[in-house]
Write a protein that holds these residues in place. Structure first.
Motif, short mmCIF file in Angstrom:
data_model
loop_
_atom_site.label_atom_id
_atom_site.label_comp_id
_atom_site.label_asym_id
_atom_site.label_seq_id
_atom_site.Cartn_x
_atom_site.Cartn_y
_atom_site.Cartn_z
N UNK A 61 58.96 -14.22 19.69
CA UNK A 61 57.99 -14.21 19.87
C UNK A 61 57.31 -14.88 20.12
N UNK A 62 56.70 -13.53 22.02
CA UNK A 62 55.87 -14.74 22.48
C UNK A 62 54.07 -13.69 22.83
N UNK A 63 53.80 -14.84 23.32
CA UNK A 63 52.15 -15.22 23.36
C UNK A 63 52.04 -15.80 24.31
N UNK A 64 51.41 -14.01 25.32
CA UNK A 64 50.45 -14.18 26.73
C UNK A 64 48.76 -13.67 27.33
N UNK A 65 48.57 -14.96 28.09
CA UNK A 65 47.40 -14.64 27.90
C UNK A 65 47.17 -13.67 29.90
N UNK A 66 47.16 -12.14 29.08
CA UNK A 66 47.56 -11.29 30.18
C UNK A 66 46.26 -11.19 31.28
N UNK A 67 45.63 -11.20 31.14
CA UNK A 67 44.24 -11.07 31.82
C UNK A 67 43.46 -11.70 31.81
N UNK A 68 42.10 -12.47 32.01
CA UNK A 68 40.77 -12.71 31.79
C UNK A 68 39.67 -12.55 32.92
N UNK A 69 38.86 -12.24 32.38
CA UNK A 69 37.53 -11.11 32.68
C UNK A 69 35.84 -11.76 32.45
N UNK A 70 35.25 -11.83 33.02
CA UNK A 70 34.01 -11.91 32.40
C UNK A 70 33.28 -10.70 31.94
N UNK A 71 31.86 -11.34 31.00
CA UNK A 71 31.08 -10.23 30.63
C UNK A 71 29.85 -10.50 30.04
N UNK A 72 29.18 -9.12 29.87
CA UNK A 72 27.97 -9.68 29.50
C UNK A 72 27.26 -9.34 28.31
N UNK A 73 28.88 -7.97 28.41
CA UNK A 73 28.38 -7.58 26.71
C UNK A 73 30.06 -7.16 26.75
N UNK A 74 30.37 -8.37 25.27
CA UNK A 74 31.68 -7.98 24.31
C UNK A 74 31.98 -6.95 24.37
N UNK A 75 33.02 -6.61 24.49
CA UNK A 75 33.91 -6.64 25.12
C UNK A 75 33.98 -5.71 27.06
N UNK A 76 32.43 -5.44 27.05
CA UNK A 76 33.04 -4.50 28.21
C UNK A 76 33.22 -5.81 29.45
N UNK A 77 34.28 -4.95 30.64
CA UNK A 77 33.48 -5.92 31.71
C UNK A 77 33.28 -5.83 32.38
N UNK A 78 32.17 -6.90 32.65
CA UNK A 78 31.62 -6.98 33.97
C UNK A 78 31.77 -6.49 35.43
#
Length: 181
Positions: A61-78
């Protein structure tokens, strides 16, 4: 999107905030898998980067943070620069991947392919793990939102991965939002 009063927010914060969220999801999934008919995997961890299937001793069982990004309107990427009067968007969003991996059936003796019985058993194990992980992660994220640990979340698709390198399993993707720091 859930907007909360600043004074009511015991939000997860700091440089390890995404690790903390990933560990919470891992712990919830593992505990639920431990109570399933398949049982828990042999290994369970938060991993950096891509999840490697380097060893499939019948369970990971593995959990990973694949990527991060900013948003002003979750979940839409800025996709554009932040407007006047603000130096950053409202939200920092992480795409988190949760994989439950088991050993794939392999040929035994002189057989050139696994038996249908072995394939059926494997299909059932993958289905049980996938349903268990999806349920546990969804419930944990709901609890984290209700307790104001995270701002918002979205459970995305779940795919069956493999068989590859003797492993087969599922991957669940979720998006989680916290205030930009």
């Amino acid at each position: 999107s859930s907007i909360r009063n600043e004074e009511d927010m015991p939000l997860i914060s700091g440089v390890l905030r995404w690790y903390t969220v990933a560990e919470e999801l891992r712990a919830a999934a593992y505990a639920t898998m431990a109570g399933s008919s398949v049982g828990p995997p042999d290994r369970s961890c938060v991993v950096p980067g891509a999840i490697a299937w380097d060893e499939c001793d019948c369970g990971l069982l593995a959990v990973s943070v694949a990527r991060t990004y900013y948003s002003d309107d979750f979940p839409t990427e800025q996709t554009a620069k932040v407007g006047a009067g603000s130096c950053r968007p409202a939200w920092d969003v992480a795409e988190i991947r949760v994989q439950a991996i088991r050993c794939a059936p392999s040929p035994q003796g002189e057989d050139l392919s696994p038996t249908c019985a072995a394939l059926n058993t494997s299909a059932q194990e993958v289905a049980i793990d996938a349903a268990t992980v999806k349920s546990a992660v969804s419930l944990k994220l709901c609890q984290m939102e209700e307790s104001n640990e995270v701002i918002d979340y979205l459970v995305q698709g779940q795919t069956v991965e493999g068989p590859q390198g003797g492993c087969v399993g599922s991957e669940l993707r979720v998006l989680v939002a916290l205030p930009a720091e």
